[in-house]
Write a protein that holds these residues in place. Structure first.
Motif, PDB file in Angstrom:
ATOM      1  N   PHE A  40       0.837  -1.200   0.000  1.00  0.00           N
ATOM      2  CA  PHE A  40       0.000   0.000   0.000  1.00  0.00           C
ATOM      3  C   PHE A  40       0.873   1.251   0.000  1.00  0.00           C
ATOM      4  CE2 PHE A  40       0.707  -1.233   4.395  1.00  0.00           C
ATOM      5  CZ  PHE A  40       0.966  -0.045   5.061  1.00  0.00           C
ATOM      6  N   LYS A  41       0.229   2.395  -0.320  1.00  0.00           N
ATOM      7  CA  LYS A  41       0.916   3.689  -0.376  1.00  0.00           C
ATOM      8  C   LYS A  41       0.231   4.672   0.568  1.00  0.00           C
ATOM      9  CE  LYS A  41       2.359   3.165  -5.187  1.00  0.00           C
ATOM     10  NZ  LYS A  41       1.841   1.795  -5.309  1.00  0.00           N
ATOM     11  N   ASP A  42       0.994   5.676   1.015  1.00  0.00           N
ATOM     12  CA  ASP A  42       0.424   6.693   1.908  1.00  0.00           C
ATOM     13  C   ASP A  42      -0.707   7.438   1.229  1.00  0.00           C
ATOM     14  OD1 ASP A  42       2.175   6.016   3.897  1.00  0.00           O
ATOM     15  OD2 ASP A  42       3.623   7.598   3.456  1.00  0.00           O
ATOM     16  N   VAL A  43      -0.511   7.793  -0.044  1.00  0.00           N
ATOM     17  CA  VAL A  43      -1.549   8.487  -0.807  1.00  0.00           C
ATOM     18  C   VAL A  43      -1.822   7.681  -2.068  1.00  0.00           C
ATOM     19  CG1 VAL A  43      -2.200  10.595  -2.034  1.00  0.00           C
ATOM     20  CG2 VAL A  43      -0.809  10.746   0.043  1.00  0.00           C
ATOM     21  N   GLU A  47      -5.770   3.307  -8.434  1.00  0.00           N
ATOM     22  CA  GLU A  47      -5.937   1.967  -7.869  1.00  0.00           C
ATOM     23  C   GLU A  47      -5.230   0.951  -8.759  1.00  0.00           C
ATOM     24  OE1 GLU A  47      -7.241   0.983  -5.086  1.00  0.00           O
ATOM     25  OE2 GLU A  47      -8.148   2.841  -4.375  1.00  0.00           O
ATOM     26  N   GLU A  48      -4.349   0.152  -8.156  1.00  0.00           N
ATOM     27  CA  GLU A  48      -3.638  -0.879  -8.902  1.00  0.00           C
ATOM     28  C   GLU A  48      -4.076  -2.259  -8.446  1.00  0.00           C
ATOM     29  OE1 GLU A  48       0.660  -0.328  -9.759  1.00  0.00           O
ATOM     30  OE2 GLU A  48       0.500   1.318  -8.329  1.00  0.00           O
ATOM     31  N   GLU A  49      -4.008  -3.209  -9.377  1.00  0.00           N
ATOM     32  CA  GLU A  49      -4.299  -4.595  -9.033  1.00  0.00           C
ATOM     33  C   GLU A  49      -3.107  -5.192  -8.279  1.00  0.00           C
ATOM     34  OE1 GLU A  49      -5.123  -6.723 -12.580  1.00  0.00           O
ATOM     35  OE2 GLU A  49      -6.967  -5.624 -13.027  1.00  0.00           O
ATOM     36  N   GLY A  50      -3.353  -6.277  -7.592  1.00  0.00           N
ATOM     37  CA  GLY A  50      -2.255  -7.029  -6.987  1.00  0.00           C
ATOM     38  C   GLY A  50      -1.719  -6.445  -5.710  1.00  0.00           C
ATOM     39  N   SER A  51      -2.583  -5.879  -4.865  1.00  0.00           N
ATOM     40  CA  SER A  51      -2.099  -5.344  -3.587  1.00  0.00           C
ATOM     41  C   SER A  51      -1.885  -6.448  -2.560  1.00  0.00           C
ATOM     42  CB  SER A  51      -3.076  -4.306  -3.042  1.00  0.00           C
ATOM     43  OG  SER A  51      -4.351  -4.885  -2.841  1.00  0.00           O
ATOM     44  N   ILE A  52      -2.503  -7.605  -2.766  1.00  0.00           N
ATOM     45  CA  ILE A  52      -2.284  -8.767  -1.887  1.00  0.00           C
ATOM     46  C   ILE A  52      -1.462  -9.791  -2.655  1.00  0.00           C
ATOM     47  CG2 ILE A  52      -3.349 -10.566  -0.497  1.00  0.00           C
ATOM     48  CD1 ILE A  52      -3.940  -7.747   0.484  1.00  0.00           C
ATOM     49  N   LEU A  53      -0.270 -10.099  -2.132  1.00  0.00           N
ATOM     50  CA  LEU A  53       0.653 -11.010  -2.809  1.00  0.00           C
ATOM     51  C   LEU A  53       0.766 -12.329  -2.064  1.00  0.00           C
ATOM     52  CD1 LEU A  53       3.568  -8.512  -3.626  1.00  0.00           C
ATOM     53  CD2 LEU A  53       1.466  -8.942  -4.920  1.00  0.00           C
ATOM     54  N   GLY A  56       5.390 -17.023  -4.681  1.00  0.00           N
ATOM     55  CA  GLY A  56       5.839 -16.832  -6.058  1.00  0.00           C
ATOM     56  C   GLY A  56       5.839 -15.383  -6.496  1.00  0.00           C
ATOM     57  N   ASP A  57       5.087 -14.542  -5.784  1.00  0.00           N
ATOM     58  CA  ASP A  57       5.083 -13.112  -6.110  1.00  0.00           C
ATOM     59  C   ASP A  57       6.317 -12.433  -5.514  1.00  0.00           C
ATOM     60  OD1 ASP A  57       2.670 -13.216  -7.502  1.00  0.00           O
ATOM     61  OD2 ASP A  57       1.478 -12.943  -5.681  1.00  0.00           O
ATOM     62  N   PHE A  58       6.602 -11.230  -5.990  1.00  0.00           N
ATOM     63  CA  PHE A  58       7.797 -10.503  -5.538  1.00  0.00           C
ATOM     64  C   PHE A  58       7.440  -9.051  -5.290  1.00  0.00           C
ATOM     65  CE2 PHE A  58       7.657 -11.038 -10.125  1.00  0.00           C
ATOM     66  CZ  PHE A  58       7.637  -9.726 -10.567  1.00  0.00           C
ATOM     67  N   PHE A  59       8.249  -8.368  -4.492  1.00  0.00           N
ATOM     68  CA  PHE A  59       8.048  -6.939  -4.230  1.00  0.00           C
ATOM     69  C   PHE A  59       9.388  -6.310  -3.870  1.00  0.00           C
ATOM     70  CE2 PHE A  59       7.360  -9.224  -0.272  1.00  0.00           C
ATOM     71  CZ  PHE A  59       8.042  -8.477   0.672  1.00  0.00           C
ATOM     72  N   GLY A  60       9.440  -4.975  -4.001  1.00  0.00           N
ATOM     73  CA  GLY A  60      10.675  -4.250  -3.713  1.00  0.00           C
ATOM     74  C   GLY A  60      11.640  -4.190  -4.880  1.00  0.00           C
ATOM     75  N   GLN A  75       3.598  -5.008   4.109  1.00  0.00           N
ATOM     76  CA  GLN A  75       3.309  -5.485   5.454  1.00  0.00           C
ATOM     77  C   GLN A  75       2.840  -6.941   5.389  1.00  0.00           C
ATOM     78  OE1 GLN A  75      -0.002  -3.564   7.417  1.00  0.00           O
ATOM     79  NE2 GLN A  75       0.820  -3.978   9.454  1.00  0.00           N
ATOM     80  N   ALA A  76       3.351  -7.778   6.289  1.00  0.00           N
ATOM     81  CA  ALA A  76       2.944  -9.181   6.360  1.00  0.00           C
ATOM     82  C   ALA A  76       1.524  -9.266   6.917  1.00  0.00           C
ATOM     83  CB  ALA A  76       3.913  -9.958   7.242  1.00  0.00           C
ATOM     84  N   ILE A  77       0.624  -9.937   6.202  1.00  0.00           N
ATOM     85  CA  ILE A  77      -0.738 -10.122   6.729  1.00  0.00           C
ATOM     86  C   ILE A  77      -0.942 -11.530   7.280  1.00  0.00           C
ATOM     87  CG2 ILE A  77      -1.802  -8.296   5.352  1.00  0.00           C
ATOM     88  CD1 ILE A  77      -2.713 -10.337   3.351  1.00  0.00           C
ATOM     89  N   THR A  78       0.087 -12.369   7.123  1.00  0.00           N
ATOM     90  CA  THR A  78       0.201 -13.647   7.839  1.00  0.00           C
ATOM     91  C   THR A  78       1.677 -13.771   8.215  1.00  0.00           C
ATOM     92  OG1 THR A  78       0.782 -14.974   5.888  1.00  0.00           O
ATOM     93  CG2 THR A  78      -1.586 -14.680   6.348  1.00  0.00           C
ATOM     94  N   ASP A  79       2.042 -14.766   8.974  1.00  0.00           N
ATOM     95  CA  ASP A  79       3.464 -15.080   9.109  1.00  0.00           C
ATOM     96  C   ASP A  79       3.988 -15.424   7.717  1.00  0.00           C
ATOM     97  OD1 ASP A  79       3.137 -14.742  11.795  1.00  0.00           O
ATOM     98  OD2 ASP A  79       3.306 -16.879  12.314  1.00  0.00           O
ATOM     99  N   VAL A  80       5.153 -14.894   7.352  1.00  0.00           N
ATOM    100  CA  VAL A  80       5.662 -15.125   5.997  1.00  0.00           C
ATOM    101  C   VAL A  80       7.116 -15.576   6.019  1.00  0.00           C
ATOM    102  CG1 VAL A  80       4.109 -13.484   4.864  1.00  0.00           C
ATOM    103  CG2 VAL A  80       6.314 -12.692   5.710  1.00  0.00           C
ATOM    104  N   THR A  81       7.462 -16.365   4.993  1.00  0.00           N
ATOM    105  CA  THR A  81       8.854 -16.713   4.709  1.00  0.00           C
ATOM    106  C   THR A  81       9.187 -16.139   3.336  1.00  0.00           C
ATOM    107  OG1 THR A  81       8.720 -18.763   5.983  1.00  0.00           O
ATOM    108  CG2 THR A  81      10.520 -18.572   4.391  1.00  0.00           C
TER     109      THR A  81
END
Length: 406
Positions: A40-43, A47-53, A56-60, A75-81
């Motif tokens: 997510f973004k501050d402002v 609206e973009e698709e794919g805000s929940i990864l 196999g998905d990547f970010f950063g 932000q992790a919405i579950t415990d993540v590896t």
């Protein structure tokens, strides 16, 4: 043959922040192995698709590969590896796992097109046109500007792509008239002619034209622009080592913008078959393409944020600051000459042509901003780079005070 790639696995608890928007010095990106992550973004501007990864998905990748600040918070919405990939490991990752590189590049290309269309809507109150018949509008614009090289090329492409188009006779008639004045035109190359030279002001491709190749600039510079509502909007001036035209090639969609030789340039053309071989055999070029796409996405997020600056003079200062950040010019530098002039700046920030001269006069009241002529082109010159940062911050502060008052 690539050696073993040593990757690090990291764990984050639910609700943990993994990367934070605005943080500088990004040196790694992440591939999700297990769990889910929210972006997510501050402002939110679009609206973009794919805000929940998920796995196999990547970010950063945008911030890491462009070496700019983070464009979003994860932000992790579950415990993540997560698999942590350092920037310097990317080339080896490509060699060891080509599908991952292709997934990143294709996603970047799709994201770029979406953001580019969003920016066109916001700055020009118009929808980007991709229909092949739009080539005729491009040709008409350049004819009105007496830029016959570009016009001749675009008419030729319209006739070639729309043989039964409603404007076909008009296109042929105008081509006959302007032909003697179109000196720098390259219409067709042989399929195996990959090394090409384009003279100054020669159109390389037109928006709306089918895209069958990407290009690597080996020498010279190339202007990328879009024609919307009878205005030429400058998107970028690319230089030696830059890559362009990849979105149309990767997505098999029409060109989203025009490419014109800003000065005489030498290009390497890469078609789809060669590109697929390149991904597995030349990781350095694929790494360069990923970096360039990341830089463009980072920059277009900045451009989208620029649309929130309501004062047109403030928007111009903010646009100049963006260009400094893009070129990694230190704010405490003394002087700097931009690659574009006042007309391009007006188009860049989406100010109607009729209002441009008045806003420019206000900008030029600042004695530290000048217009100089370089190689027969007007360019903006700043006598004190820090002045641009100060003015951009001043106008943003004024706007923030105005919002608080309301």
């Amino acid at each position: 043959m690539a050696g073993p790639l040593q990757l690090t696995f990291v764990n984050y608890k639910k609700d943990s922040y993994i990367v934070v928007e605005g943080k500088t010095n990004a040196d790694r990106f992440y591939i999700i192995r297990q769990g889910k992550v929210r972006l997510f973004k501050d402002v939110v501007i679009v609206e973009e698709e794919g805000s929940i990864l998920g796995p196999g998905d990547f970010f950063g990748v945008v911030s890491t590969m462009s070496s700019h600040s983070q464009v979003e918070t994860a932000q992790a919405i579950t415990d993540v590896t997560l698999i942590s990939v350092m920037k310097e490991q990317y080339g080896q990752l490509i060699q060891n796992n080509t599908p991952v590189a292709m997934k990143i590049i294709l996603q970047f290309s799709k994201r770029m097109r979406f953001l580019d269309e969003a920016l066109t809507r916001l700055t020009l109150k118009n929808t980007a046109e991709e229909d092949v018949s739009h080539i005729f509008n491009v040709a008409e614009y350049y004819t009105r500007q007496s830029q016959y090289n570009q016009a001749f090329y675009a008419y030729h492409q319209y006739i070639k792509r729309c043989p039964n188009g409603e404007n076909i006779n008009k296109a042929k008639e105008i081509m006959m008239k302007i032909g003697p004045y179109a000196k720098a035109v390259k219409l067709d190359f042989k399929p195996d002619e990959f090394n090409r030279i384009y003279p100054k002001d020669c159109m390389i491709f037109s928006e709306g034209e089918p895209g069958e190749e990407l290009f690597i600039i080996q020498k010279g510079s190339v202007k990328i622009a879009k024609i919307v509502d009878n205005n030429e909007v400058l998107l970028a001036v690319l230089k030696t080592g830059d890559i362009f035209g990849e979105m149309a090639l990767l997505e098999s969609k029409p060109r989203a913008a025009c490419a014109v030789a800003y000065e005489e340039c030498q290009l390497m053309a890469v078609n789809r078959a060669n590109f697929e071989r390149m991904v597995s055999t030349q990781p350095q070029i694929v790494s360069r393409l990923t970096t360039l796409l990341a830089e463009r996405i980072w920059f277009i997020y900045k451009q989208l944020a620029n649309t929130l600056v309501t004062d047109p003079t403030g928007r111009m200062y903010d646009a100049l600051l963006m260009q400094l950040e893009k070129s990694r010019i230190e704010i405490n530098s003394s002087t700097y000459t931009f690659d574009f002039g006042p007309k391009e700046l007006v188009n860049m920030v989406g100010i109607p042509a009729g209002e441009g001269p008045l806003i420019l006069r206000k900008l030029m009241e600042n004695r530290k901003i000048q217009i100089i002529k370089d190689k027969e082109k007007d360019k903006i010159h700043c006598l004190d780079v820090s002045e641009i940062a100060k003015q951009a911050a001043f106008y943003k502060k004024l706007q923030k005070i105005g919002r608080s008052a309301n």
